[in-house]
Scaffold this active site. Sequence first.
Site, PDB file in Angstrom:
ATOM      1  N   HIS A 112       0.844  -0.790  -0.067  1.00  0.00           N
ATOM      2  CA  HIS A 112       0.458   0.467  -0.273  1.00  0.00           C
ATOM      3  C   HIS A 112       0.813   1.394  -0.225  1.00  0.00           C
ATOM      4  CE1 HIS A 112       0.890  -1.123   4.054  1.00  0.00           C
ATOM      5  NE2 HIS A 112       0.833  -0.141   4.403  1.00  0.00           N
ATOM      6  N   HIS A 201      27.618  -5.134 -11.001  1.00  0.00           N
ATOM      7  CA  HIS A 201      28.734  -6.777 -11.120  1.00  0.00           C
ATOM      8  C   HIS A 201      28.073  -7.939 -10.351  1.00  0.00           C
ATOM      9  CE1 HIS A 201      31.888  -3.991 -10.049  1.00  0.00           C
ATOM     10  NE2 HIS A 201      31.004  -2.991 -10.854  1.00  0.00           N
ATOM     11  N   ARG A 235      35.028 -11.656 -15.037  1.00  0.00           N
ATOM     12  CA  ARG A 235      35.041 -11.458 -13.726  1.00  0.00           C
ATOM     13  C   ARG A 235      33.682 -11.607 -12.702  1.00  0.00           C
ATOM     14  NH1 ARG A 235      36.494  -6.391 -11.882  1.00  0.00           N
ATOM     15  NH2 ARG A 235      35.544  -4.431 -13.577  1.00  0.00           N
TER      16      ARG A 235
END
Length: 252
Positions: A112, A201, A235
């Site tokens: 809400h 990331h 990575r």
Amino acid sequence: MRALVRDVLSKTMPDAAPEAAASSQAFAANSSPAKSSSQSSMAVTRDESAKLVITEDDVRGLERGAVLRIAENARLTPLAADIVNDRGIDISRRVSRSGLKKIRTVAVGADHGGFPMKEELKSFLTELGHRVHDFGTNSESAVDYPDFAHAVARAVADGSAEVGIVIDGAGVGSAMTANKVPGVRAAACYSVEVARNSREHNGANVLTLGSKTISNDQMREIVRAWLSTDLTEERHRKRVGKIEAIERQYKR
């Protein structure tokens, strides 16, 4: 100093209307260095792509010929631009590989407290060309946020929506709830920088927002940044893979 900044601007600003060019030269803080490029094949020396404004502190210490990676729409302060220009530092601008042009199905939900902002969000997503699946709530009558966070998270987990956005008062409770659903990586974001980082990331696929902590204008900026950023670097993918591996350890 001012003349040097003007010279840098004259070499780097894209073609634009005369009024826009004049305005950009008048406000040196929005300048870009002479060797800026959207793509760079060279190894990045320093990554400052989470920031929208690059200052002298961000470039200090970089050697001549270094490569600085910044966000696509980031701007350099005048002193930072001078340092970059004097040292011949190359600028690599991070460009989203899909970004806002990729049409997504977005699951949205709110309690809400988040209902009014959710309605603004739905209009904004439609303007951007995204498909919206609204899981409620549909009024400002009191409800429980876990119900709606769970519904959005399940839609993302089962593939019926590519990403999800949930709004409650602070965004924290909805993130906690959504993260209980296997396959969901929900991030409560309160700034553009955090939103980009959560995607690039951490591979976040659910965004949670706090209607009591940000304005509708800030919501639009955060959502735009979040949707226009992707998990692309190996990575980061490897680290997200470790998150998924930990999740699998606790599945029954």
